[in-house]
Design a protein around this motif. Structure first.
Motif, mmCIF file in Angstrom:
data_model
loop_
_atom_site.group_PDB
_atom_site.id
_atom_site.type_symbol
_atom_site.label_atom_id
_atom_site.label_comp_id
_atom_site.label_asym_id
_atom_site.label_seq_id
_atom_site.Cartn_x
_atom_site.Cartn_y
_atom_site.Cartn_z
ATOM 1 N N GLU B 291 4.141 6.583 29.586
ATOM 2 C CA GLU B 291 4.330 5.625 28.481
ATOM 3 C C GLU B 291 3.214 4.586 28.477
ATOM 4 N N GLU B 292 2.588 4.358 29.638
ATOM 5 C CA GLU B 292 1.464 3.417 29.707
ATOM 6 C C GLU B 292 0.140 4.123 29.400
ATOM 7 N N GLY B 293 0.224 5.376 29.038
ATOM 8 C CA GLY B 293 -0.985 6.120 28.681
ATOM 9 C C GLY B 293 -1.699 6.732 29.869
ATOM 10 N N ILE B 294 -1.082 6.665 31.025
ATOM 11 C CA ILE B 294 -1.694 7.282 32.216
ATOM 12 C C ILE B 294 -1.226 8.726 32.301
ATOM 13 N N LYS B 295 -2.171 9.645 32.365
ATOM 14 C CA LYS B 295 -1.811 11.077 32.376
ATOM 15 C C LYS B 295 -1.447 11.502 33.801
ATOM 16 N N ALA B 296 -0.167 11.341 34.093
ATOM 17 C CA ALA B 296 0.303 11.541 35.465
ATOM 18 C C ALA B 296 0.973 12.897 35.632
ATOM 19 N N GLY B 297 0.833 13.459 36.831
ATOM 20 C CA GLY B 297 1.514 14.709 37.153
ATOM 21 C C GLY B 297 1.963 14.713 38.605
ATOM 22 N N VAL B 298 2.779 15.710 38.939
ATOM 23 C CA VAL B 298 3.238 15.849 40.329
ATOM 24 C C VAL B 298 3.024 17.303 40.769
ATOM 25 N N VAL B 299 2.466 17.453 41.953
ATOM 26 C CA VAL B 299 2.343 18.784 42.541
ATOM 27 C C VAL B 299 3.092 18.770 43.865
ATOM 28 N N SER B 300 3.895 19.789 44.093
ATOM 29 C CA SER B 300 4.629 19.828 45.364
ATOM 30 C C SER B 300 4.657 21.251 45.886
ATOM 31 N N LEU B 301 4.978 21.376 47.162
ATOM 32 C CA LEU B 301 4.909 22.682 47.815
ATOM 33 C C LEU B 301 6.307 23.181 48.163
ATOM 34 N N ARG B 302 6.476 24.474 48.105
ATOM 35 C CA ARG B 302 7.695 25.099 48.620
ATOM 36 C C ARG B 302 7.438 25.706 49.988
ATOM 37 N N THR B 303 6.187 26.003 50.281
ATOM 38 C CA THR B 303 5.875 26.548 51.607
ATOM 39 C C THR B 303 4.861 25.636 52.289
ATOM 40 N N LEU B 304 5.331 25.002 53.345
ATOM 41 C CA LEU B 304 4.402 24.205 54.156
ATOM 42 C C LEU B 304 3.610 25.165 55.035
ATOM 43 N N ARG B 305 4.272 26.230 55.458
ATOM 44 C CA ARG B 305 3.650 27.355 56.166
ATOM 45 C C ARG B 305 4.248 28.617 55.577
ATOM 46 N N PRO B 306 3.464 29.573 55.111
ATOM 47 C CA PRO B 306 2.012 29.550 55.053
ATOM 48 C C PRO B 306 1.532 28.487 54.062
ATOM 49 N N PHE B 307 0.448 27.797 54.400
ATOM 50 C CA PHE B 307 -0.042 26.762 53.506
ATOM 51 C C PHE B 307 -0.809 27.417 52.346
ATOM 52 N N PRO B 308 -0.391 27.130 51.113
ATOM 53 C CA PRO B 308 -0.961 27.854 49.955
ATOM 54 C C PRO B 308 -2.284 27.265 49.469
ATOM 55 N N TYR B 309 -3.353 27.453 50.232
ATOM 56 C CA TYR B 309 -4.651 26.833 49.900
ATOM 57 C C TYR B 309 -5.109 27.139 48.481
ATOM 58 N N LYS B 310 -5.109 28.413 48.118
ATOM 59 C CA LYS B 310 -5.621 28.833 46.808
ATOM 60 C C LYS B 310 -4.804 28.215 45.684
ATOM 61 N N LEU B 311 -3.480 28.302 45.803
ATOM 62 C CA LEU B 311 -2.613 27.828 44.727
ATOM 63 C C LEU B 311 -2.698 26.312 44.571
ATOM 64 N N VAL B 312 -2.826 25.609 45.683
ATOM 65 C CA VAL B 312 -2.968 24.152 45.628
ATOM 66 C C VAL B 312 -4.265 23.801 44.899
ATOM 67 N N ALA B 313 -5.344 24.505 45.269
ATOM 68 C CA ALA B 313 -6.637 24.231 44.637
ATOM 69 C C ALA B 313 -6.567 24.521 43.142
ATOM 70 N N GLU B 314 -5.927 25.633 42.808
ATOM 71 C CA GLU B 314 -5.787 26.029 41.413
ATOM 72 C C GLU B 314 -5.012 24.946 40.638
#
Ligand code: SF4
Ligand code: SF4
Lengths: 129, 406
Positions: B291-314
């Motif tokens: 609402e303040e015009g800040i384009k905010a998002g949230v990214v979260s993980l379902r697997t801490l291990r194996p750590f999803p390097y590719k998907l996080v980067a994507e």
């Protein structure tokens, strides 16, 4: 030599080449063990001293057999017959539980020949009053 | 035969009760457990289900968490489906045996209800124990609410027991905020749940006398390296099966999970990366700050291990500023998410987003909307300036003089 991708998962070892029920019906000497069963593979690399057995004093009480944490005391025809150096870790437990005087098992340097060790065996200790 | 438990379409369960029902429905052969707050009700409820006739398996009461995990490893090696639950200090005591379980590739399921590690003594939630699990060779899944605690338990068995994986699984949920907060949970019926998980497939069971095996033999320098490499390889590839199971579960229930969850990420420029119940709070904050015009998002993980390097980067490839929120004492470094997400982003993307690390919520300290809005405002300032406008690591919600590093 096998690579990492050639092992069974879970670092499990298969002891017998044949069916297990069959193998267990046989005497130890007649069983066919797999190459990498822990019976065939030496696990004694870290031993620096070894126990040497002296028949002359042994009374076959089998204390050493009971206490050895690695099942490395060998027995044949109801007699204590020596030490399995493929599995013995050299902990010395067998020596400390041996009740004879002098002891029938003593620790010697790993590279000392057993015949030499037997020549150096101590005499009976006098009882202290 | 165990009695059938009649469930409503929607039950009011807290995260612990949800986990207990999932274990019951999985028809676990052996649960060995020692109680510890806040995970105690999981095995307590389970014990009650057992005494009421709803469970066929064994419940083993042991004298410590170390013994609990040892009994689980033994029962698992013998060829049974096995599970347990713990938290915090109890988990720390278990850790030694966790390596045995993963090394022996026993598909245990462990409910880890996340809690702080002493000293000072604290029974409330943070992610210290979750982070303690990261090198144990277990798959580590994160649920954010009771529904997910239920769903992830069902999926955990299916993932762990898949013969392409055969790796034990931890299901994390936040102590108290998830474990003790009752919410609507839509369960599967007993038949549906069991059918989804499937019959337990034994592999190299010690109680199979026709094919005797040795578990936990000595390997030393001859073979140890190869065995650990094999476990690492299979863990790194387990995401294939995890995704398959997520898909199957979505087909069955309509609830679709992703290894990396994205919220409002289509046009996001400033992003919070977090774990646990904070994810839901951050989603509310992201919506509000837009609402303040800040384009905010949230990214979260379902697997801490194996750590999803590719998907996080994507997921983070087009953003300008990212804050990694770590709910564990960084203990002399940047937080774990900062390090791992940061590396994933820098290795796999051409743009160089501005990275920062927030330490929050230790020992159950609340993470408020105000804290989260503040983080988004910080990120927005970074994005506009195209550089860090504050130190890399900050502590948020901490009393006393401001604490920051680098
Ligand atoms: S030294 Fe230890 S391992 Fe070796 S035979 Fe004696 S008791 Fe067994
Ligand atoms: S403990 Fe000593 S006396 Fe007894 S069997 Fe062993 S070596 Fe012989």
């Amino acid at each position: 030599m096998k690579g990492w991708n050639e092992f069974e998962i879970g670092s499990v070892l298969f002891p017998f080449n044949e069916d297990g029920v069959q193998a267990q019906g046989k005497m130890r000497e007649e069983r066919s063990y797999t190459e990498n069963s822990s019976r065939s593979a030496s696990v004694a690399h870290w031993r620096v001293q070894k126990p040497v057995h002296n028949h002359d004093h042994c009374i076959n009480c089998f204390f050493c057999w009971v206490y050895c944490p690695d099942s490395s005391i060998l027995a044949k025809d109801d007699q204590m017959s020596g030490v399995d150096y493929v599995h013995c870790k050299g902990c010395g437990v067998c020596v400390s539980v041996c009740p004879t005087n002098p002891k029938s098992l003593l620790m010697f340097d790993e590279n000392e020949a057993n015949e030499e060790a037997l020549k150096q065996w101590p005499q009976k200790e006098e009882k202290q009053k | 035969m165990a009695l059938k438990y009649e469930l409503s379409k929607v039950e009011v369960w807290d995260g612990n009760m949800a986990a207990s029902h999932a274990l019951r429905q999985a028809q676990v052969d052996v649960v060995a457990a020692y109680p510890i707050t806040p995970s105690t009700p999981i095995v307590q409820n389970y014990g009650k289900f057992l005494s009421d006739g709803y469970i066929d398996g064994e419940f083993v009461m042991v004298e410590s968490e170390h013994a609990a995990m040892s009994a689980c490893v033994g029962a698992g090696a013998a060829g049974g489906r096995v599970a347990t639950a713990t938290s915090s200090q109890g988990f720390a005591l278990m850790v030694e045996v966790l390596y045995q379980a993963s090394g022996m590739r026993i598909p245990l399921v462990l409910n880890l209800v996340n809690r702080a590690l002493a000293a000072p003594l604290n029974v409330n939630g943070d992610h210290s124990d979750m982070y303690l699990s990261r090198d144990t060779g277990w798959i580590s899944l994160c649920a954010y609410n009771p529904q997910e605690a239920y769903d992830f338990n069902l999926m955990a068995f299916k993932i762990a027991e898949d013969l392409r994986v055969r790796i034990p699984v931890i299901v994390n949920q936040d102590g108290f905020i998830c474990s003790h907060t009752a919410q609507n949970v839509a369960p599967l019926s007993d038949e549906e749940a069991y059918e989804f998980i499937g019959e337990y497939k034994q592999k190299n069971a010690m109680l199979d006398f026709s094919k005797p095996i040795t578990y936990g033999a000595q390997a030393e320098e001859d073979w140890h390296f190869e065995h650990k490499a094999q476990l690492h390889h299979d863990l790194m590839n387990s995401h294939v099966v995890i995704e398959e199971v997520f898909d199957l579960f979505a087909k069955k229930t309509g609830r679709k999970y992703n290894i990396v969850e994205k919220y409002d990420m289509d046009d996001a420029e400033v992003v919070i990366v977090a774990l646990g119940t904070t994810v839901e709070t951050a989603r509310v904050a992201a919506k509000k700050i837009r609402e303040e015009g800040i384009k905010a998002g949230v990214v979260s993980l379902r697997t801490l291990r194996p750590f999803p390097y590719k998907l996080v980067a994507e997921a983070l490839k087009d953003v300008k500023a990212i804050a990694m929120l770590d709910r564990s004492s960084p203990a002399g470094a940047m937080g774990m998410l900062f390090n791992e997400v940061g590396v994933a982003v820098l290795q796999n993307s051409t743009k160089k987003p501005i990275l920062s690390n927030y330490i929050y919520g230790l020992g159950g300290r609340d993470m408020t909307q105000e804290n989260l809005l503040q983080i988004y405002r910080d990120l927005d300032a970074n994005a506009k300036a195209n550089k860090l406008t504050h130190p890399t690591q900050q502590f948020i919600g901490l009393r006393g003089k401001k604490m920051a590093f680098n």
